[in-house]
Design an enzyme around this catalytic site. Structure first.
Site, PDB file in Angstrom:
ATOM      1  N   ASN A 130       0.813  -1.390   0.009  1.00  0.00           N
ATOM      2  CA  ASN A 130      -0.093   0.135  -0.186  1.00  0.00           C
ATOM      3  C   ASN A 130       0.988   1.247   0.018  1.00  0.00           C
ATOM      4  O   ASN A 130       0.287   2.261  -0.267  1.00  0.00           O
ATOM      5  CB  ASN A 130      -1.087  -0.081   0.895  1.00  0.00           C
ATOM      6  CG  ASN A 130      -0.329   0.007   2.616  1.00  0.00           C
ATOM      7  OD1 ASN A 130       0.335  -1.139   2.796  1.00  0.00           O
ATOM      8  ND2 ASN A 130      -0.219   0.770   3.295  1.00  0.00           N
ATOM      9  N   GLY A 132       5.235   2.940  -0.110  1.00  0.00           N
ATOM     10  CA  GLY A 132       6.488   2.720  -0.286  1.00  0.00           C
ATOM     11  C   GLY A 132       7.032   1.939  -1.512  1.00  0.00           C
ATOM     12  O   GLY A 132       6.390   2.100  -2.504  1.00  0.00           O
ATOM     13  N   ILE A 133       8.089   1.246  -1.564  1.00  0.00           N
ATOM     14  CA  ILE A 133       8.422   0.364  -2.220  1.00  0.00           C
ATOM     15  C   ILE A 133       7.637  -0.547  -2.850  1.00  0.00           C
ATOM     16  O   ILE A 133       7.609  -1.000  -4.129  1.00  0.00           O
ATOM     17  CB  ILE A 133       9.790  -0.420  -1.800  1.00  0.00           C
ATOM     18  CG1 ILE A 133      11.231   0.780  -1.576  1.00  0.00           C
ATOM     19  CG2 ILE A 133      10.143  -1.690  -2.727  1.00  0.00           C
ATOM     20  CD1 ILE A 133      12.215   0.109  -0.824  1.00  0.00           C
ATOM     21  N   SER A 257      17.705  -6.244   3.091  1.00  0.00           N
ATOM     22  CA  SER A 257      18.331  -5.022   3.235  1.00  0.00           C
ATOM     23  C   SER A 257      19.895  -5.214   3.356  1.00  0.00           C
ATOM     24  O   SER A 257      20.432  -6.216   3.842  1.00  0.00           O
ATOM     25  CB  SER A 257      17.759  -4.331   4.379  1.00  0.00           C
ATOM     26  OG  SER A 257      18.703  -3.194   4.603  1.00  0.00           O
ATOM     27  N   TYR A 290      15.718  -5.583  13.584  1.00  0.00           N
ATOM     28  CA  TYR A 290      15.481  -5.249  12.072  1.00  0.00           C
ATOM     29  C   TYR A 290      16.658  -5.956  11.186  1.00  0.00           C
ATOM     30  O   TYR A 290      16.255  -6.849  10.260  1.00  0.00           O
ATOM     31  CB  TYR A 290      15.578  -4.215  11.640  1.00  0.00           C
ATOM     32  CG  TYR A 290      15.344  -3.619  10.173  1.00  0.00           C
ATOM     33  CD1 TYR A 290      14.197  -3.887   9.777  1.00  0.00           C
ATOM     34  CD2 TYR A 290      16.501  -3.256   9.410  1.00  0.00           C
ATOM     35  CE1 TYR A 290      13.965  -3.339   8.336  1.00  0.00           C
ATOM     36  CE2 TYR A 290      16.262  -2.836   8.330  1.00  0.00           C
ATOM     37  CZ  TYR A 290      15.235  -2.819   7.309  1.00  0.00           C
ATOM     38  OH  TYR A 290      14.903  -2.500   5.984  1.00  0.00           O
TER      39      TYR A 290
HETATM   40  N1  LIG Z   1      13.282   2.561   2.397  1.00  0.00           N
HETATM   41  C1  LIG Z   1      14.718   1.908   2.459  1.00  0.00           C
HETATM   42  O1  LIG Z   1      15.738   2.900   2.406  1.00  0.00           O
HETATM   43  C2  LIG Z   1      14.837   0.502   2.371  1.00  0.00           C
HETATM   44  C3  LIG Z   1      16.298   0.116   2.704  1.00  0.00           C
HETATM   45  C4  LIG Z   1      16.588  -1.229   2.578  1.00  0.00           C
HETATM   46  C5  LIG Z   1      15.667  -2.108   2.766  1.00  0.00           C
HETATM   47  N2  LIG Z   1      13.972  -1.847   2.478  1.00  0.00           N
HETATM   48  C6  LIG Z   1      13.096  -2.874   2.510  1.00  0.00           C
HETATM   49  O2  LIG Z   1      11.995  -2.424   1.600  1.00  0.00           O
HETATM   50  C7  LIG Z   1      11.090  -3.089   1.985  1.00  0.00           C
HETATM   51  C8  LIG Z   1       9.806  -2.104   1.890  1.00  0.00           C
HETATM   52  O3  LIG Z   1       9.975  -1.070   2.797  1.00  0.00           O
HETATM   53  P1  LIG Z   1       9.474   0.633   2.533  1.00  0.00           P
HETATM   54  O4  LIG Z   1      10.851   1.071   2.740  1.00  0.00           O
HETATM   55  O5  LIG Z   1       8.796   0.497   1.410  1.00  0.00           O
HETATM   56  O6  LIG Z   1       8.824   0.823   3.762  1.00  0.00           O
HETATM   57  P2  LIG Z   1       7.286   1.141   4.032  1.00  0.00           P
HETATM   58  O7  LIG Z   1       6.822   2.386   3.323  1.00  0.00           O
HETATM   59  O8  LIG Z   1       7.276   1.459   5.836  1.00  0.00           O
HETATM   60  O9  LIG Z   1       6.363   0.006   3.786  1.00  0.00           O
HETATM   61  C9  LIG Z   1       6.154  -0.846   4.742  1.00  0.00           C
HETATM   62  C10 LIG Z   1       4.884  -1.843   4.435  1.00  0.00           C
HETATM   63  O10 LIG Z   1       4.859  -2.972   4.943  1.00  0.00           O
HETATM   64  C11 LIG Z   1       3.513  -2.907   5.869  1.00  0.00           C
HETATM   65  N3  LIG Z   1       3.620  -3.625   7.112  1.00  0.00           N
HETATM   66  C12 LIG Z   1       4.109  -3.224   8.141  1.00  0.00           C
HETATM   67  N4  LIG Z   1       3.835  -4.364   9.118  1.00  0.00           N
HETATM   68  C13 LIG Z   1       3.069  -4.896   8.685  1.00  0.00           C
HETATM   69  C14 LIG Z   1       2.042  -6.188   8.896  1.00  0.00           C
HETATM   70  N5  LIG Z   1       2.237  -6.493  10.189  1.00  0.00           N
HETATM   71  N6  LIG Z   1       1.562  -7.008   8.227  1.00  0.00           N
HETATM   72  C15 LIG Z   1       1.351  -6.622   6.946  1.00  0.00           C
HETATM   73  N7  LIG Z   1       1.860  -5.298   6.357  1.00  0.00           N
HETATM   74  C16 LIG Z   1       2.721  -4.920   7.201  1.00  0.00           C
HETATM   75  C17 LIG Z   1       3.056  -1.610   6.007  1.00  0.00           C
HETATM   76  O11 LIG Z   1       1.745  -1.280   6.058  1.00  0.00           O
HETATM   77  P3  LIG Z   1       1.243  -0.069   6.719  1.00  0.00           P
HETATM   78  O12 LIG Z   1       1.188   1.220   5.420  1.00  0.00           O
HETATM   79  O13 LIG Z   1      -0.401  -0.401   7.136  1.00  0.00           O
HETATM   80  O14 LIG Z   1       2.028   0.189   7.821  1.00  0.00           O
HETATM   81  C18 LIG Z   1       3.606  -1.035   4.382  1.00  0.00           C
HETATM   82  O15 LIG Z   1       2.824  -1.396   3.411  1.00  0.00           O
HETATM   83  C19 LIG Z   1      11.103  -3.600   3.589  1.00  0.00           C
HETATM   84  O16 LIG Z   1      11.351  -5.097   3.457  1.00  0.00           O
HETATM   85  C20 LIG Z   1      12.343  -2.936   4.008  1.00  0.00           C
HETATM   86  O17 LIG Z   1      13.000  -3.506   4.962  1.00  0.00           O
HETATM   87  C21 LIG Z   1      13.946  -0.620   2.390  1.00  0.00           C
END
Ligand SMILES: NC(=O)c1ccc[n+]([C@@H]2O[C@H](COP(=O)([O-])OP(=O)(O)OC[C@H]3O[C@@H](n4cnc5c(N)ncnc54)[C@H](OP(=O)(O)O)[C@@H]3O)[C@@H](O)[C@H]2O)c1
Length: 374
Positions: A130, A132-133, A257, A290
């Site tokens: 929903n 971010g990525i 990550s 994490y």
């Molecule tokens: N952003 C970065 O720089 C970065 C770097 C390295 C790796 N990553 C990885 O990329 C992936 C995506 O991260 P993002 O940066 O896009 O983060 P994000 O914007 O915070 O998105 C995280 C998503 O996970 C969902 N989520 C959290 N808790 C959940 C649960 N209990 N059940 C189901 N869904 C849940 C959130 O839903 P809600 O909206 O309802 O909270 C949201 O849709 C992750 O695996 C993260 O570790 C990101």
């Protein structure tokens, strides 16, 4: 013409028709070869046309490729409960034309990588799609025709994401379903609901995560970062394994990550210490939790690949890029501060005009993880 003479069948209607004694077969990975039963030989080239061919596309839904006890490839039609040595994709073989693969780098956007691809026969499931990525991934797949399911913990937020994508393209096939990774019961219920839809599953993106959360136990009495980032996904894949296998070629993509490097799972004696995965409150440090969960993502993906790739289901883990300004930092003001400082230097998720979605990092370092085979 020489090939036609060789076959001695110049007068047939179709140049593809095989001369007597020849049979068309295919290898496990879809390359067509020809067996001559009289001369007991095989060759890659069609005996009449001299062309090489390969099977285009995937096995039809419900079909699975297996190897029998003699090592011969056999095709099982689970829906009609029958098996055959004949590859059902033979009807759709294409000539083997060598196309130089396009090279992409960290600046390539997902939409650019998918350009020209028709994904209308693919079903994609993305956890946490929903925002971010996950959202940009879902959007890119949906705009290329895939049927995308967002498995999210909050249906209101998920439906908003569905509307955003459908505003962009009214024909986009996107839907939201409830899946809270912090509850093993919810994951099981989601898997059952998904199975009830009787859809295949070609791409499962394990994307959802939380980072730097305060210490919390889930309803399953496990530390929440570990359960959401790793264990919930582990269970989800186990529950959907049969669907993935039936939909092969299929793939699981685990979004990990780079930070997985800054931890380990070993105790002071160098042995794997499973207690570290779900520690007590006094031993909890959110960033370390994490990192450990992200390490679990990679170990899981590697083992999954080892176990399922013989069945046509591959698994890859990836690092999407550093400090992309999503909502991942929201649980801790210090992270929000650091992400804000880094923001001008890191990749944005969406370009100014929203026409070029920049999930470029998703495709880096290995863009084929998401898009290679589709
Ligand atoms: N952003 C970065 O720089 C970065 C770097 C390295 C790796 N990553 C990885 O990329 C992936 C995506 O991260 P993002 O940066 O896009 O983060 P994000 O914007 O915070 O998105 C995280 C998503 O996970 C969902 N989520 C959290 N808790 C959940 C649960 N209990 N059940 C189901 N869904 C849940 C959130 O839903 P809600 O909206 O309802 O909270 C949201 O849709 C992750 O695996 C993260 O570790 C990101």
């Amino acid at each position: 013409m020489a090939a036609l003479k060789y076959a001695g069948m110049d007068d047939t209607d179709s140049e593809d028709e095989l001369p007597p004694g020849w049979e068309e077969r295919s290898t496990k990975d879809g390359w067509v070869y020809y067996a001559n039963h009289d001369e007991m030989k095989t060759q890659w080239e069609h005996p009449k046309t001299g062309k090489k061919k390969r099977c285009a596309g995937d096995l039809p839904y419900g079909w699975e490729q297996e190897t029998d006890e003699k090592g011969q490839i056999i095709y099982i039609d689970h829906i009609n409960k029958r098996s055959t040595y004949f590859d059902p994709r033979h009807a759709f073989t294409v000539e083997d034309v060598v196309v130089k693969p396009k090279r992409y780098d960290g600046n390539a956007a997902a939409l650019e990588i998918l350009q020209g691809r028709d994904l209308s026969d693919k079903v994609v499931l993305i956890t946490g799609g929903n925002v971010g990525i996950g959202f940009e991934t879902a959007r890119s797949f949906a705009l290329h025709g895939a049927h995308v399911i967002l498995a999210c913990r909050n249906l209101t937020r998920a439906n908003k994401a569905v509307s955003l994508i459908q505003e962009e393209w009214h024909k986009a096939r996107v839907e939201a379903m409830m899946c809270n990774l912090a509850s093993l019961r919810s994951v099981r219920e989601f898997a059952e609901s998904f199975k009830a839809m009787k859809l295949p599953l070609h791409i499962l993106v394990c994307n959802a995560a939380v980072c730097t959360q305060p210490y919390m136990l889930t309803e399953d009495n496990l530390e929440s970062t570990f359960q959401i980032c790793h264990l919930g996904h582990f269970l989800l894949v186990q529950c959907l394994q049969d669907v993935l296998r039936r939909s092969a070629p299929a793939r699981v993509v685990v979004v990990s990550s780079e930070s997985h490097r800054f931890t380990d799972l070993l105790d002071s004696c160098g042995k794997v210490d499973l207690v570290l995965l779900s520690p007590s409150k006094k031993d909890y440090w959110s960033m370390l939790a994490y990192n450990r969960a992200k390490l679990c993502n990679i170990l899981f993906s590697n083992e999954l690949h080892r176990r399922l790739s013989p069945y046509g289901v591959t698994s890859n883990a990836l690092h999407p890029g550093n400090m992309m300004y999503t909502s991942i930092h929201r649980s801790w003001w210090l992270m929000t501060f650091l992400f804000t400082l880094a923001r001008p230097f890191t990749k944005s998720m969406v370009s100014e005009k929203r026409t070029l979605c920049c999930c470029s990092d998703l495709s880096f370092p290995d863009q084929s993880v998401y898009f290679g085979w589709v």
